[in-house]
Design an enzyme around this catalytic site. Sequence first.
Site, PDB file in Angstrom:
ATOM      1  N   SER A 129       0.959  -1.153  -0.035  1.00  0.00           N
ATOM      2  CA  SER A 129       0.005   0.002   0.014  1.00  0.00           C
ATOM      3  C   SER A 129       1.016   1.377   0.065  1.00  0.00           C
ATOM      4  O   SER A 129       1.990   1.279   0.604  1.00  0.00           O
ATOM      5  CB  SER A 129      -0.723  -0.034   1.261  1.00  0.00           C
ATOM      6  OG  SER A 129      -1.452   1.220   1.497  1.00  0.00           O
ATOM      7  N   TYR A 153      -1.838  -0.903  10.873  1.00  0.00           N
ATOM      8  CA  TYR A 153      -2.175  -1.508   9.498  1.00  0.00           C
ATOM      9  C   TYR A 153      -0.765  -1.142   8.644  1.00  0.00           C
ATOM     10  O   TYR A 153      -0.208  -2.114   7.842  1.00  0.00           O
ATOM     11  CB  TYR A 153      -3.345  -0.667   9.065  1.00  0.00           C
ATOM     12  CG  TYR A 153      -3.449  -0.990   7.330  1.00  0.00           C
ATOM     13  CD1 TYR A 153      -3.892  -2.236   6.950  1.00  0.00           C
ATOM     14  CD2 TYR A 153      -3.170  -0.106   6.670  1.00  0.00           C
ATOM     15  CE1 TYR A 153      -4.149  -2.370   5.622  1.00  0.00           C
ATOM     16  CE2 TYR A 153      -3.468  -0.186   5.198  1.00  0.00           C
ATOM     17  CZ  TYR A 153      -3.714  -1.425   4.852  1.00  0.00           C
ATOM     18  OH  TYR A 153      -3.900  -1.664   3.510  1.00  0.00           O
ATOM     19  N   LYS A 157       2.081  -3.934   6.478  1.00  0.00           N
ATOM     20  CA  LYS A 157       2.496  -4.013   5.273  1.00  0.00           C
ATOM     21  C   LYS A 157       4.037  -3.668   5.042  1.00  0.00           C
ATOM     22  O   LYS A 157       4.606  -4.466   4.279  1.00  0.00           O
ATOM     23  CB  LYS A 157       1.807  -2.649   4.284  1.00  0.00           C
ATOM     24  CG  LYS A 157       0.401  -2.974   4.275  1.00  0.00           C
ATOM     25  CD  LYS A 157      -0.116  -3.915   3.454  1.00  0.00           C
ATOM     26  CE  LYS A 157      -1.753  -4.036   3.173  1.00  0.00           C
ATOM     27  NZ  LYS A 157      -1.964  -5.196   2.683  1.00  0.00           N
TER      28      LYS A 157
HETATM   29  P1  NAD Z   1     -11.426  -6.355   1.183  1.00  0.00           P
HETATM   30  O1  NAD Z   1     -11.778  -6.042   2.817  1.00  0.00           O
HETATM   31  O2  NAD Z   1     -12.532  -5.722   0.540  1.00  0.00           O
HETATM   32  O3  NAD Z   1     -10.748  -7.595   0.779  1.00  0.00           O
HETATM   33  C1  NAD Z   1     -10.036  -8.105   1.603  1.00  0.00           C
HETATM   34  C2  NAD Z   1     -10.453  -9.604   1.735  1.00  0.00           C
HETATM   35  O4  NAD Z   1      -9.638 -10.263   2.584  1.00  0.00           O
HETATM   36  C3  NAD Z   1     -11.940  -9.591   2.238  1.00  0.00           C
HETATM   37  O5  NAD Z   1     -12.726 -10.297   1.309  1.00  0.00           O
HETATM   38  C4  NAD Z   1     -11.847 -10.372   3.561  1.00  0.00           C
HETATM   39  O6  NAD Z   1     -13.001 -11.251   3.916  1.00  0.00           O
HETATM   40  C5  NAD Z   1     -10.311 -11.305   3.232  1.00  0.00           C
HETATM   41  N1  NAD Z   1      -9.731 -11.724   4.621  1.00  0.00           N
HETATM   42  C6  NAD Z   1      -9.435 -10.738   5.357  1.00  0.00           C
HETATM   43  N2  NAD Z   1      -8.339 -11.679   6.449  1.00  0.00           N
HETATM   44  C7  NAD Z   1      -8.537 -12.990   5.880  1.00  0.00           C
HETATM   45  C8  NAD Z   1      -8.215 -14.215   6.378  1.00  0.00           C
HETATM   46  N3  NAD Z   1      -7.244 -14.214   7.458  1.00  0.00           N
HETATM   47  N4  NAD Z   1      -8.251 -15.309   5.602  1.00  0.00           N
HETATM   48  C9  NAD Z   1      -9.051 -15.382   4.562  1.00  0.00           C
HETATM   49  N5  NAD Z   1      -9.317 -14.200   4.141  1.00  0.00           N
HETATM   50  C10 NAD Z   1      -9.282 -12.888   4.687  1.00  0.00           C
HETATM   51  O7  NAD Z   1     -10.153  -5.247   0.744  1.00  0.00           O
HETATM   52  P2  NAD Z   1      -9.561  -4.478  -0.276  1.00  0.00           P
HETATM   53  O8  NAD Z   1     -10.100  -3.052  -0.361  1.00  0.00           O
HETATM   54  O9  NAD Z   1     -10.100  -5.421  -1.551  1.00  0.00           O
HETATM   55  O10 NAD Z   1      -8.127  -4.583  -0.135  1.00  0.00           O
HETATM   56  C11 NAD Z   1      -7.458  -5.512  -0.593  1.00  0.00           C
HETATM   57  C12 NAD Z   1      -5.895  -5.739  -0.092  1.00  0.00           C
HETATM   58  O11 NAD Z   1      -5.423  -4.523  -0.635  1.00  0.00           O
HETATM   59  C13 NAD Z   1      -5.646  -5.512   1.042  1.00  0.00           C
HETATM   60  O12 NAD Z   1      -4.577  -6.281   1.652  1.00  0.00           O
HETATM   61  C14 NAD Z   1      -5.244  -4.177   1.466  1.00  0.00           C
HETATM   62  O13 NAD Z   1      -4.646  -3.868   2.427  1.00  0.00           O
HETATM   63  C15 NAD Z   1      -4.809  -3.757   0.288  1.00  0.00           C
HETATM   64  N6  NAD Z   1      -4.982  -2.568  -0.144  1.00  0.00           N
HETATM   65  C16 NAD Z   1      -6.100  -1.960  -0.132  1.00  0.00           C
HETATM   66  C17 NAD Z   1      -6.115  -0.204  -0.649  1.00  0.00           C
HETATM   67  C18 NAD Z   1      -7.830   0.366  -0.391  1.00  0.00           C
HETATM   68  O14 NAD Z   1      -7.682   1.299  -0.248  1.00  0.00           O
HETATM   69  N7  NAD Z   1      -8.661  -0.539  -0.607  1.00  0.00           N
HETATM   70  C19 NAD Z   1      -5.148   0.373  -0.831  1.00  0.00           C
HETATM   71  C20 NAD Z   1      -3.997  -0.255  -0.844  1.00  0.00           C
HETATM   72  C21 NAD Z   1      -3.820  -1.601  -0.294  1.00  0.00           C
HETATM   73  C1  WQD Z   2      -8.730  10.341   1.728  1.00  0.00           C
HETATM   74  C2  WQD Z   2      -8.986  11.772   1.935  1.00  0.00           C
HETATM   75  C3  WQD Z   2      -9.370  12.093   4.414  1.00  0.00           C
HETATM   76  C4  WQD Z   2     -13.252  10.189   4.744  1.00  0.00           C
HETATM   77  C5  WQD Z   2      -6.405   4.933   3.259  1.00  0.00           C
HETATM   78  C6  WQD Z   2      -5.508   4.220   4.017  1.00  0.00           C
HETATM   79  C7  WQD Z   2      -4.420   3.782   3.146  1.00  0.00           C
HETATM   80  C8  WQD Z   2      -4.899   3.011   1.769  1.00  0.00           C
HETATM   81  C9  WQD Z   2      -6.003   3.665   1.210  1.00  0.00           C
HETATM   82  C10 WQD Z   2      -5.075   0.690   2.261  1.00  0.00           C
HETATM   83  C11 WQD Z   2      -8.123  12.121   3.319  1.00  0.00           C
HETATM   84  C12 WQD Z   2     -10.471  12.557   3.446  1.00  0.00           C
HETATM   85  C13 WQD Z   2     -11.958  10.560   4.031  1.00  0.00           C
HETATM   86  C14 WQD Z   2     -14.142  11.098   5.123  1.00  0.00           C
HETATM   87  C15 WQD Z   2     -12.707  12.927   4.276  1.00  0.00           C
HETATM   88  N1  WQD Z   2      -5.646   1.710   2.161  1.00  0.00           N
HETATM   89  N2  WQD Z   2     -11.703  12.029   3.918  1.00  0.00           N
HETATM   90  N3  WQD Z   2     -13.885  12.440   4.835  1.00  0.00           N
HETATM   91  O1  WQD Z   2      -6.566   7.908   4.179  1.00  0.00           O
HETATM   92  O2  WQD Z   2      -5.831   8.299   1.962  1.00  0.00           O
HETATM   93  O3  WQD Z   2      -5.877   6.020   2.547  1.00  0.00           O
HETATM   94  O4  WQD Z   2      -7.126   4.224   2.069  1.00  0.00           O
HETATM   95  O5  WQD Z   2      -3.644   0.307   2.251  1.00  0.00           O
HETATM   96  O6  WQD Z   2      -3.575   2.793   3.645  1.00  0.00           O
HETATM   97  O7  WQD Z   2      -5.122   4.659   4.883  1.00  0.00           O
HETATM   98  O8  WQD Z   2      -8.010   7.082   2.165  1.00  0.00           O
HETATM   99  O9  WQD Z   2     -10.393   7.633   1.487  1.00  0.00           O
HETATM  100  O10 WQD Z   2      -9.643   7.497   3.800  1.00  0.00           O
HETATM  101  O11 WQD Z   2      -9.033   9.431   2.668  1.00  0.00           O
HETATM  102  O12 WQD Z   2     -12.459  14.182   4.370  1.00  0.00           O
HETATM  103  O13 WQD Z   2     -15.505  10.690   5.523  1.00  0.00           O
HETATM  104  O14 WQD Z   2     -10.168  12.032   2.247  1.00  0.00           O
HETATM  105  O15 WQD Z   2      -9.175  12.847   5.381  1.00  0.00           O
HETATM  106  O16 WQD Z   2      -7.775  13.362   3.087  1.00  0.00           O
HETATM  107  P1  WQD Z   2      -6.505   7.257   2.724  1.00  0.00           P
HETATM  108  P2  WQD Z   2      -9.487   7.830   2.581  1.00  0.00           P
END
Ligand code: NAD
Ligand code: WQD
Length: 345
Positions: A129, A153, A157
């Site tokens: 991430s 979190y 990563k």
């Molecule tokens: P999500 O929660 O929709 O998907 C994660 C999935 O993993 C879920 O379906 C959950 O049920 C499953 N899961 C969690 N723990 C588990 C376990 N122990 N065994 C089996 N399944 C398990 O999240 P997402 O947004 O699709 O994110 C997917 C990946 O990408 C995550 O690793 C997240 O950290 C990473 N990521 C997400 C974002 C974001 O903003 N969505 C950004 C950067 C990185």
């Molecule tokens: C974006 C902007 C908030 C909600 C997060 C995780 C990061 C990655 C992506 C997994 C910021 C603002 C948000 C609200 C707001 N996930 N905001 N009102 O924080 O950039 O990243 O998701 O890896 O690890 O930290 O994303 O969508 O939460 O926020 O004003 O109700 O929107 O303050 O400036 P962020 P976000």
Amino acid sequence: MSSSILVTGGAGYIGSHIVLQLLLGGYKAVVVDNLDNSSEIALKRVKDLAAENGPNLTFNKIDLRDKPALEKLFASEKFDAVIHFAGLKAVGESVEKPLMYYNNNLIGTITLLEVMAAHGCKKLVFSSSATVYGWPKVVPCTEESPVSAMNPYGRTKLFIEEICRDLHLSDSSWKIILLRYFNPVGSHPSGYLGEDPRGIPNNLMPFVQQVAVGRRPALTVFGTDYGTKDGTGVRDFIHVVDLADGYIAALNKLSDPSVGCEVYNLGTGKGTSVLEMVAAFEKASGKKIPLVKASRRPGDAEILYGSTEKAERELNWKAKYGIEEMCRDQWNWASKNPYGYDSTN
Ligand code: NAD
Ligand code: WQD
């Protein structure tokens, strides 16, 4: 015979979109998910969208920490590579329940890597991430920018990235790609797949979407006094379908003999403010999003966007969509599924 890819967390928001791209690309996809934060309905819809390739998807409700269950799966089928999404991802929750995050994300990953090693499956794409860049002093972030975690979190990563590097150092037959992606938003253009968070959404666009469909009265804007163009935070939003294509590009790269353990940013390389994103969503949906201004959210960076030059050069991948398409597709999903996958229950 088509390649068989194991997708952990494949029922989730990003995972379900990648599974669909895999099926459409002629891969076989085997999903492992404990459904803690997802619905099996997403996978049913993936099958439908993949049409004649739908039968190439199989689902196993397994928790990654359940080593015997994972062993059994690997013994029953040979996987060409693993795409690893499974994990918990709510930043605030990770501050309140750090042990739950370390247990799930670290033990889940270590168990997966152990079972992969035991079965000679040594190709991995890991979902890291952009959170590993913390509050960057310089943007755009490149893969060489300093990393730091601002919460448990983010630390999971960073730790997993280090575990992967150590693993490759110990055995160079591992091929590992670590994808640091920025803020995935939007939905599949069909409107049948999208993000369906449990409880109150933490992230901006799921919250905006719930305001638009009348589930919440207003969006709270966290911070209007940043040193940015309009005072609100700036992020690198990336369409989830572009992200899915980036995963396929990373998967292809694993066959390149020069790959060891490599990190790539996936983003658009452009910064968009919270208010700009809200305006784009209002335009796409025709809905007014009432705003409540509030103080900064602890742990938030001011400006975070990435350089995508390395991915463009080495993965031959570049994001195609802008914020208009992200908001259009997000609204298409929201309007068709105002209560997420439960709407069809
Ligand atoms: P999500 O929660 O929709 O998907 C994660 C999935 O993993 C879920 O379906 C959950 O049920 C499953 N899961 C969690 N723990 C588990 C376990 N122990 N065994 C089996 N399944 C398990 O999240 P997402 O947004 O699709 O994110 C997917 C990946 O990408 C995550 O690793 C997240 O950290 C990473 N990521 C997400 C974002 C974001 O903003 N969505 C950004 C950067 C990185
Ligand atoms: C974006 C902007 C908030 C909600 C997060 C995780 C990061 C990655 C992506 C997994 C910021 C603002 C948000 C609200 C707001 N996930 N905001 N009102 O924080 O950039 O990243 O998701 O890896 O690890 O930290 O994303 O969508 O939460 O926020 O004003 O109700 O929107 O303050 O400036 P962020 P976000």
